[in-house]
Scaffold this active site. Structure first.
Site, PDB file in Angstrom:
ATOM      1  N   ASP A  68       1.011  -0.844   0.029  1.00  0.00           N
ATOM      2  CA  ASP A  68       0.189   0.464  -0.370  1.00  0.00           C
ATOM      3  C   ASP A  68       0.691   1.164   0.272  1.00  0.00           C
ATOM      4  OD1 ASP A  68       0.958   0.527   2.515  1.00  0.00           O
ATOM      5  OD2 ASP A  68      -1.067  -0.967   3.375  1.00  0.00           O
TER       6      ASP A  68
ATOM      7  N   HIS B  78       6.659  -8.366  -1.253  1.00  0.00           N
ATOM      8  CA  HIS B  78       5.703  -8.539  -2.039  1.00  0.00           C
ATOM      9  C   HIS B  78       5.470  -7.805  -3.000  1.00  0.00           C
ATOM     10  CE1 HIS B  78       4.253 -11.410   1.300  1.00  0.00           C
ATOM     11  NE2 HIS B  78       5.313 -12.299   0.289  1.00  0.00           N
TER      12      HIS B  78
ATOM     13  N   CYS C 170       0.190  -0.725 -26.034  1.00  0.00           N
ATOM     14  CA  CYS C 170       0.770  -1.803 -27.088  1.00  0.00           C
ATOM     15  C   CYS C 170      -0.171  -3.195 -27.171  1.00  0.00           C
ATOM     16  CB  CYS C 170       1.922  -2.495 -26.776  1.00  0.00           C
ATOM     17  SG  CYS C 170       2.091  -3.696 -25.143  1.00  0.00           S
TER      18      CYS C 170
ATOM     19  N   THR D  12       1.383  -9.133  11.693  1.00  0.00           N
ATOM     20  CA  THR D  12       1.872 -10.351  10.554  1.00  0.00           C
ATOM     21  C   THR D  12       0.604 -11.381  11.551  1.00  0.00           C
ATOM     22  OG1 THR D  12       2.776 -11.019   9.196  1.00  0.00           O
ATOM     23  CG2 THR D  12       3.784 -10.609  10.784  1.00  0.00           C
TER      24      THR D  12
HETATM   25  P1  OAD Z   1      -3.077 -11.143   7.755  1.00  0.00           P
HETATM   26  O1  OAD Z   1      -4.235 -10.865   7.943  1.00  0.00           O
HETATM   27  O2  OAD Z   1      -2.640 -12.490   7.774  1.00  0.00           O
HETATM   28  O3  OAD Z   1      -2.628 -10.955   9.342  1.00  0.00           O
HETATM   29  C1  OAD Z   1      -2.781  -9.926   9.931  1.00  0.00           C
HETATM   30  C2  OAD Z   1      -2.498  -9.751  11.206  1.00  0.00           C
HETATM   31  O4  OAD Z   1      -2.826  -8.508  11.026  1.00  0.00           O
HETATM   32  C3  OAD Z   1      -2.653 -10.566  12.632  1.00  0.00           C
HETATM   33  O5  OAD Z   1      -2.599 -11.250  12.840  1.00  0.00           O
HETATM   34  C4  OAD Z   1      -3.786 -10.085  13.211  1.00  0.00           C
HETATM   35  O6  OAD Z   1      -4.445 -11.127  14.193  1.00  0.00           O
HETATM   36  C5  OAD Z   1      -3.490  -8.885  12.739  1.00  0.00           C
HETATM   37  N1  OAD Z   1      -3.930  -7.117  13.743  1.00  0.00           N
HETATM   38  C6  OAD Z   1      -5.248  -6.999  13.141  1.00  0.00           C
HETATM   39  N2  OAD Z   1      -5.888  -6.040  13.378  1.00  0.00           N
HETATM   40  C7  OAD Z   1      -4.303  -5.277  13.534  1.00  0.00           C
HETATM   41  C8  OAD Z   1      -4.528  -4.367  14.236  1.00  0.00           C
HETATM   42  N3  OAD Z   1      -5.107  -3.256  14.441  1.00  0.00           N
HETATM   43  N4  OAD Z   1      -3.126  -3.647  14.990  1.00  0.00           N
HETATM   44  C9  OAD Z   1      -2.026  -4.770  15.263  1.00  0.00           C
HETATM   45  N5  OAD Z   1      -2.034  -6.178  13.666  1.00  0.00           N
HETATM   46  C10 OAD Z   1      -3.226  -6.234  14.078  1.00  0.00           C
HETATM   47  O7  OAD Z   1      -1.891 -11.069   7.013  1.00  0.00           O
HETATM   48  P2  OAD Z   1      -0.377 -10.629   6.167  1.00  0.00           P
HETATM   49  O8  OAD Z   1       0.653 -11.563   7.817  1.00  0.00           O
HETATM   50  O9  OAD Z   1       0.586  -9.388   6.688  1.00  0.00           O
HETATM   51  O10 OAD Z   1       0.086 -12.269   0.352  1.00  0.00           O
HETATM   52  O11 OAD Z   1      -0.492 -11.280   5.603  1.00  0.00           O
HETATM   53  C11 OAD Z   1       0.875 -11.743   4.285  1.00  0.00           C
HETATM   54  C12 OAD Z   1       0.770 -12.584   3.107  1.00  0.00           C
HETATM   55  O12 OAD Z   1      -0.772 -13.004   3.035  1.00  0.00           O
HETATM   56  C13 OAD Z   1      -0.094 -11.106   2.709  1.00  0.00           C
HETATM   57  O13 OAD Z   1       1.361  -9.923   2.153  1.00  0.00           O
HETATM   58  C14 OAD Z   1      -0.660 -10.922   1.612  1.00  0.00           C
HETATM   59  C15 OAD Z   1      -1.400 -12.387   1.862  1.00  0.00           C
HETATM   60  O14 OAD Z   1      -1.600 -13.149   0.861  1.00  0.00           O
HETATM   61  C16 OAD Z   1       0.519 -11.727  -0.742  1.00  0.00           C
HETATM   62  O15 OAD Z   1      -0.654 -11.373  -1.075  1.00  0.00           O
HETATM   63  C17 OAD Z   1       1.589 -12.589  -1.703  1.00  0.00           C
END
Ligand code: OAD
Length: 248
Positions: free
Chosen positions: A105, A120, A151, A189
């Site tokens: 983002d 990513h 193109c 994450t």
């Molecule tokens: P996830 O959606 O798997 O996890 C989000 C995390 O954020 C969870 O552990 C939540 O508990 C936490 N969370 C939610 N609200 C929050 C807040 N206000 N403050 C802090 N934490 C909070 O997201 P990612 O781990 O980023 O990849 O996912 C990894 C990858 O999976 C992404 O980059 C994407 C996805 O598929 C691709 O698209 C290649």
């Protein structure tokens, strides 16, 4: 919780080499939904049907219509929140050198962080699948779906789809930073998608302290992370930064 905020501030005050790994949770307070869990994108959209590179190759129009167009609307509206701003402040205070983000983002850069590895990829640019010309996403004409390059080739976001490799330079640099830092901050994450999920493990095995900020426990909690500060990214990060500024 207050004890852990104080502990994190003290840990950061004494460190010179700090890195952060961020995920979708850090942008939730900027109104970008996460992928997993309640309200997550993958609850509504099957990632294998819409976020896999084979799905895009088979039917780019469908993937643009169901997934990418919506992402553009959400990212266009989003602004950095207190967590992005807090990390930018940590960089100014020389208590954070590099952010490795799984997010596409651009909010860390918008907040002022200068060294951000977009593990990513980035949604800010589209790339032609035929001639590789790059087009800024803000200049896209979405009257036609999928949008086309001049193109005639289909445009795709410069993001990593499932089934694609992480850019080798991003992977190598992230692994190096993870193995050299004294503290790895892991914010928002679920740590379920590899190879990003190995980054904190590399830090831990190299002797770093791993500090998690997440309202929920994750795959790292209790094993890889030294401690979890169970709170939202914005509020927690700003409290840590405020406490750190009192200490240094
Ligand atoms: P996830 O959606 O798997 O996890 C989000 C995390 O954020 C969870 O552990 C939540 O508990 C936490 N969370 C939610 N609200 C929050 C807040 N206000 N403050 C802090 N934490 C909070 O997201 P990612 O781990 O980023 O990849 O996912 C990894 C990858 O999976 C992404 O980059 C994407 C996805 O598929 C691709 O698209 C290649």
């Amino acid at each position: 919780m207050d004890d852990l905020i104080e502990r994190a501030a003290r840990d950061l005050a004494g460190a010179k080499n700090v890195a952060a790994l961020t995920g979708a949770g850090i942008s939730v307070e900027s109104n970008i939904p996460p992928f997993r869990g309640k309200g997550g994108l993958w609850e509504k959209v099957d990632p294998m049907e819409y976020a896999h590179i084979e799905a895009f190759r088979r039917d780019p129009g469908k993937v643009w219509e169901v997934l990418i167009k919506g992402m553009k609307d959400v990212i266009d509206q989003a602004r950095p929140n207190a967590a992005h701003l807090g990390l930018a402040r940590l960089e100014k205070l020389k208590r954070l050198q590099t952010i490795i983000t799984q997010n596409v983002d651009g909010l860390h850069q918008m907040a002022g962080s200068s060294d951000v590895i977009e593990f990513h990829g980035s949604f800010a640019w589209q790339c032609c699948t035929r001639c590789e010309r790059r087009v800024p996403t803000r200049k896209l004409d979405l009257d036609r779906i999928p949008p086309l390059c001049r193109c005639g080739g289909v445009l795709r976001p410069e993001c990593v789809f499932f089934g694609e490799m992480i850019a080798p330079e991003h992977l190598a640099r992230s692994q190096r930073i993870a193995s050299q830092c004294e503290i790895m901050l892991v914010i928002g994450t679920s740590a379920t998608v590899s190879p990003a999920s190995y980054i904190p493990l590399i830090s831990k095995e190299s002797g770093a302290k791993v500090i998690e900020i997440n309202p929920e426990p994750t795959a790292l909690t209790g094993s890889v992370s030294d401690y979890l500060i169970a709170g939202k990214a914005g509020e927690t990060t700003s409290q840590i930064v405020a406490q750190l500024e009192r200490l240094i």
